[in-house]
Design a protein around this motif. Structure first.
Motif: not given
Length: 330
Positions: A110, A115, A54-55, A301, A135-136
């Motif tokens: 983006k 991250d 996820g990172q 993060c 949010k991401e």
């Protein structure tokens, strides 16, 4: 990864742990795996790592200018902190021809494997108050004013000016002349406001300002003009380059520093550039700002909460050298 495991005589899981920086590997095993990686030319696949964990372990940094002393030192602090924590950095500059809004900046970031984002804002931009980070993609701002939706950090631009005025008045000077930075700079505006309000608080005359552009030549021209101000015994320049230029301008016009006129600057940018530097200054801890900004975005993060609506202020530090005269000793 299978090839590395065979070469090192370990399991693929052990190779994965080494590639991901896990501490659950014995040092001698780690050395064998790293030697096998080097021999076979193995490089971790960061896109795959991001899908799994996820990172990306990568922080984006956005600047409008890279050549200024402050921005360069801030970037050095960010990169150093990122490296210490196993992160990479992706640096993007926003040119004059591009949309200079936070929304446009973040939309661009983006598209990149990052991250989180640190944005260094030197100028006020139109969507500062309305901007809401996605949010991401966590966003941290290095900016003079606190943001309502993003954690914010910067040096104490206003406070450094009030401290300088207090310092010079305590040395017996009746007022303080000021060479400002450009009007487009938020830092310059805050330093000028701190100077003016400090003089008002002490109830002393507020002399006219001399506007510079951060460069030494603008300080030099101001110094020549200030040499003809009869009541000018103290000059506060908004950065060290203009302060050093002012010293040369004053001297060219027949004034001695500090015997006739005291001069003080801000940032301590000349310490490793000018030999036998005698300029008293208020040091800005730009590298600390960069490291703290990285810490803030990393915490975001990792899902931690970081306060918004307030600015984390990094204090400045007075560095006394030889450009200020104490008139109270006369």
């Amino acid at each position: 990864m299978q090839d590395v495991a065979r070469e090192a005589g370990v399991s693929p899981q052990t190779v994965s742990r080494v590639a991901n920086g896990s501490n659950a590997v014995r040092p001698e095993t780690r050395q064998k795996v790293e030697a096998a990686m080097e021999k076979l030319g193995y490089r971790p696949n960061y896109a795959a790592r991001a899908l799994k964990h996820g990172q990306f372990k990568n922080i984006g940094v956005v600047l409008f200018h890279m050549t200024s002393f402050g921005n360069a030192r801030i970037l050095d602090g960010i990169v150093g902190a990122a490296d210490d924590n196993g992160y990479a950095t992706t640096v993007v500059t926003i040119g004059r021809g591009q949309a200079r809004t936070l929304q446009a900046v973040v939309e661009r970031m983006k598209q990149l494997p990052v991250d989180g984002v640190i944005v260094v804002l030197e100028e006020r931009i139109v969507d500062f108050d309305e901007f809401v980070p996605p949010k991401e993609l966590p966003v941290v701002l290095i900016n003079e004013s606190a943001a309502n939706h993003c954690p914010t950090i910067d040096a104490d631009q206003y406070g450094c000016s009030t401290a300088i005025v207090d310092y010079l008045l305590s040395k017996g000077h009746r007022t303080v002349y000021h060479i400002t930075g450009p009007s487009s700079s938020q830092a310059a505006q805050s330093r000028a406001r701190g100077w003016r309000e400090a003089l008002e608080q002490f109830g002393v005359p507020i002399p006219p300002t001399y506007v510079g552009d951060w460069a030494a030549d603008s300080g030099y021209q101001a110094g020549i003009a200030l040499a003809h101000e009869a009541d000018c015994t103290a000059v506060y320049a908004a950065n060290d380059q203009m302060a050093y230029g002012a010293i040369l301008g004053l001297q060219a016009a027949g004034k001695r520093v500090p015997e006739d006129v005291s001069v003080i600057g801000v940032d301590d940018s000349l310490v490793d550039t000018v030999p036998r530097l005698s300029l008293t200054t208020m040091r800005m801890k730009f590298d600390v700002i960069g490291r703290e900004a990285f810490s803030m975005v990393r915490r975001l993060c990792d899902g931690e909460r970081v306060p918004v609506g307030v600015k984390t202020v990094i204090p400045t530090e007075l560095v006394e050298r030889g450009s200020v005269r104490d008139l109270t000793l006369d």
